[in-house]
Design an enzyme around this catalytic site. Sequence first.
Site, PDB file in Angstrom:
ATOM      1  N   LYS A 123       0.807  -1.212   0.000  1.00  8.72           N
ATOM      2  CA  LYS A 123       0.000   0.000   0.000  1.00  8.72           C
ATOM      3  C   LYS A 123       0.848   1.273   0.000  1.00  8.72           C
ATOM      4  CE  LYS A 123      -1.979   0.174   3.775  1.00  8.72           C
ATOM      5  NZ  LYS A 123      -2.695   0.398   5.043  1.00  8.72           N
TER       6      LYS A 123
ATOM      7  N   ARG B 200     -11.139   3.819   9.058  1.00 10.95           N
ATOM      8  CA  ARG B 200     -10.950   2.485   9.631  1.00 10.95           C
ATOM      9  C   ARG B 200     -12.248   1.843  10.095  1.00 10.95           C
ATOM     10  NH1 ARG B 200      -5.700   2.055  13.284  1.00 10.95           N
ATOM     11  NH2 ARG B 200      -7.107   2.722  14.926  1.00 10.95           N
TER      12      ARG B 200
ATOM     13  N   ARG C 134       9.591 -11.830   7.056  1.00 11.40           N
ATOM     14  CA  ARG C 134      10.294 -10.594   7.407  1.00 11.40           C
ATOM     15  C   ARG C 134      11.290 -10.831   8.538  1.00 11.40           C
ATOM     16  NH1 ARG C 134       5.662  -5.983   7.638  1.00 11.40           N
ATOM     17  NH2 ARG C 134       5.231  -6.989   9.629  1.00 11.40           N
TER      18      ARG C 134
ATOM     19  N   ARG D  26      10.360  -9.934  13.727  1.00 15.35           N
ATOM     20  CA  ARG D  26       9.830  -8.901  14.615  1.00 15.35           C
ATOM     21  C   ARG D  26       8.982  -9.573  15.679  1.00 15.35           C
ATOM     22  NH1 ARG D  26       8.452  -4.040  11.187  1.00 15.35           N
ATOM     23  NH2 ARG D  26       9.692  -4.353   9.313  1.00 15.35           N
TER      24      ARG D  26
ATOM     25  N   ARG E  92      -4.427 -10.031  13.633  1.00 14.29           N
ATOM     26  CA  ARG E  92      -4.421  -8.807  12.832  1.00 14.29           C
ATOM     27  C   ARG E  92      -5.249  -8.966  11.561  1.00 14.29           C
ATOM     28  NH1 ARG E  92       1.172  -8.497  14.119  1.00 14.29           N
ATOM     29  NH2 ARG E  92       1.913  -8.792  11.999  1.00 14.29           N
TER      30      ARG E  92
END
Length: 240
Positions: free
Chosen positions: A14, A89, A123, A156, A167
């Site tokens: 994004k 949101r 990641r 992370r 999430r």
Amino acid sequence: MRKYVIMGVQGSGKGTQATMLSEDFDLVHISVGDMFRWNVQRHTKLGAQVRRTMAAGELVGDDLVEGVVKATLAEHDWNFGFIIDGFPRNERQAEFFLESYDIDGVIHLDMPDSEVRRRVLARRLCSGCGMDYNLLASSPRVAGKCDVCGGELIPREDDTEEALAVRLRDYHQKTNPVLDIFRRKEYVITVDARPGKEIVQQAIRAKLGLPPRELPMPVPDRGGQPASGGEPGAGGQPGG
Ligand SMILES: [Zn+2]
């Protein structure tokens, strides 16, 4: 002036797509995430509020987000367009947004959860210098070690299967009703976010009726012949 909203799950590119659009069409890129980071780094009152929320392991509340976006748009020079990322949101914010501003389109970057999982779980972060890696796209030269400082690469803290599942569920729960509101107004264009960033960008532009992006010129070798544009017989220009 062009005004867009861009929506997509984390890892959908994004921010990259919004930046590419804002560069070429002189749009202001309003990123809620960046605004929060800016405030946290500068130790503003808002930053302290954000920091407390995140330290408690909570997401920054909708009211806080709304306040920041309203303040930003109140300061916006309406001679320039914008692309906003990270807002609205929820349904209430979407309704407010539609009542308050004329927008030209909502860009929805679509990515299946399985692909988000694959990308996010690849990641890594350098424990030494904080450099970001993605084992799918930018593997270090030596496995598990940072190219820059040799530090150990670690995931992370919140990039676990469980945290990501939460999430994703939260994202869909909140985003689907917002998309529905925008869809009713026929603002939404949906683009498959899985291909490379240039392809995604061209697809966005085609669907929004914007001119295609000029492909970046190949970087000439130092001391070599500068690239001279048209290769003989090169067909199949992308885009269009
Ligand atoms: Zn490092």
